[in-house]
Design an enzyme around this catalytic site. Sequence first.
Site, PDB file in Angstrom:
ATOM      1  N   GLU A 129      -2.484  17.033 -41.478  1.00 18.65           N
ATOM      2  CA  GLU A 129      -2.502  17.269 -42.930  1.00 18.65           C
ATOM      3  C   GLU A 129      -3.772  16.756 -43.619  1.00 18.65           C
ATOM      4  OE1 GLU A 129       2.113  17.200 -44.181  1.00 18.65           O
ATOM      5  OE2 GLU A 129       1.367  15.261 -43.533  1.00 18.65           O
TER       6      GLU A 129
HETATM    7  C1  ACM Z   1       3.454  15.192 -39.849  1.00 16.83           C
HETATM    8  O1  ACM Z   1       4.674  15.373 -40.027  1.00 16.83           O
HETATM    9  N1  ACM Z   1       2.627  15.197 -40.870  1.00 16.83           N
HETATM   10  C2  ACM Z   1       2.909  14.983 -38.514  1.00 16.83           C
END
Ligand code: ACM
Length: 503
Positions: free
Chosen positions: A296
Amino acid sequence: MVVPRPAQIEPSDDASFTLSPGARISVAGPAADGVARLLRAELATDCRRELAVVHEPPAFGDIAIVVADDEGPAGHREEGYTLEVAAEGVRIGAATAAGAFWGVQTLRQLVPASCADDPLTLDAVRITDHPRFGYRGAMLDVARHFFPVADVKRFIDAIVLLKVNHLHLHLTDDQGWRIHIDAWPRLTEHGGSTGSDGSRGGFYSKDDYRELVAYAADRHVTVVPEIDMPGHTNAALASYPELNRDGVAPALYTGSDVGFSTLLTGDGTTDRFVGDVLREVAELTPGPYLHIGGDECLSTDEDDFRSFVDRAAQLVAQTGKTPVGWHEMGRSDGLPEGTVGQYWSFRTPQADAAEEALSFVRRGGSVIMSPADVAYLDIVYEEGDSIGQDWADGPTSLRDAFEWDPARIVPGLGDAHILGVEAPLWTETVPTIEDAEEMVFPRLAAVAEIGWSPAPADTAEVRSARDIEDFTARLGALAEHWDALGTRYRRVDGVPWPQPVAG
Ligand code: ACM
């Protein structure tokens, strides 16, 4: 009645075994000593029986633990074991201490949970067992809410009963930095001082962390530390202005948004920071893996992201550890050979997740499967739950957590390239270890069984191939042990749970 289901169980009509007052634990092989000590402690806790540990051949009615090269199931020396229960005695055989330890966990589940009050009698049986995958993991996010050493030890005690052998600690995130780094002390002094929802925060000193890692290792659990970079870094950015793109330290963050933070990439100071942190964490880590996150990174320029994760993974490799990263890191083509990816998309891969996971395999690595719509332990069990999140196609029922197969998700990714499975608990909404356990159990039991037990015969139709009734019956028996041990769990519908314990 064991979870995870053993590879082979041969029941027997022979006379049962009864633990007599004079029974001892007979040990053969130096590697069996530690396992015998733990069995002794576990029988003392579980059953209030104090057994002597002796280094002599078993007498009638003893429990024998034998660790020797020619013990354990053929072809499964690393973690396999045999367990025989007969009137003459109980015998656990394994080629390694780890195998014997998993045999002991099976024995604990065979022993009636009421053993403190009733005679301890076991039906005769012969079990030959070994895991499907070498990596069976649980992740605890200690960054969002901090869990002190005693909580993490309690968590380790609970996961080993399910033969889970890796504990992934998500040590850093926007909301907190939880591991002391000598070269950058404000990471914990300042960056560790708060947590999600304005919680108190906290961090592990190096001695705390060593204590945790040693406690885990005694129980054949490998700790996998994660330093999440270059996103998920607000706690670090708040501690050191020089790590920021604008040179200004932001405020500490206690909310639940993701994707807004990034380290300044392509910079000498950041490079020194990353090198120092990874070196100090590697020095504290006896296990083979060091996780560098990479998920992310929505605020990092794409080219910068790729060169950053390449460089960070190379730094990990220079410490002698194997880098691990969330599957997004598979977008890069400069990762060191053997880098391990962790897949967290869904059972039906979204966007480029399948391709990104496969790219680790193309570079000689393997993949840990954590499909978020079935293996994420922070997703609510039911609509309206007060704790948990519901983004990953939630709610996630026990049945969802059980009816999937890691080799049926990414086309081309089969058992040979799958290191194993892991169920992560993210803790934005989970403030205490009791709450954590209610999110984790019973769903971790389902994921542990997927990681340990043989693949279903017909993997083309996983839902019908896994026998949920058989699983829930065994789970009901396991829960008697959870009650006896004080492990919290969610009493979801469809399981023959024991009568609730008073209090
Ligand atoms: C995640 O759930 N951002 C690895």
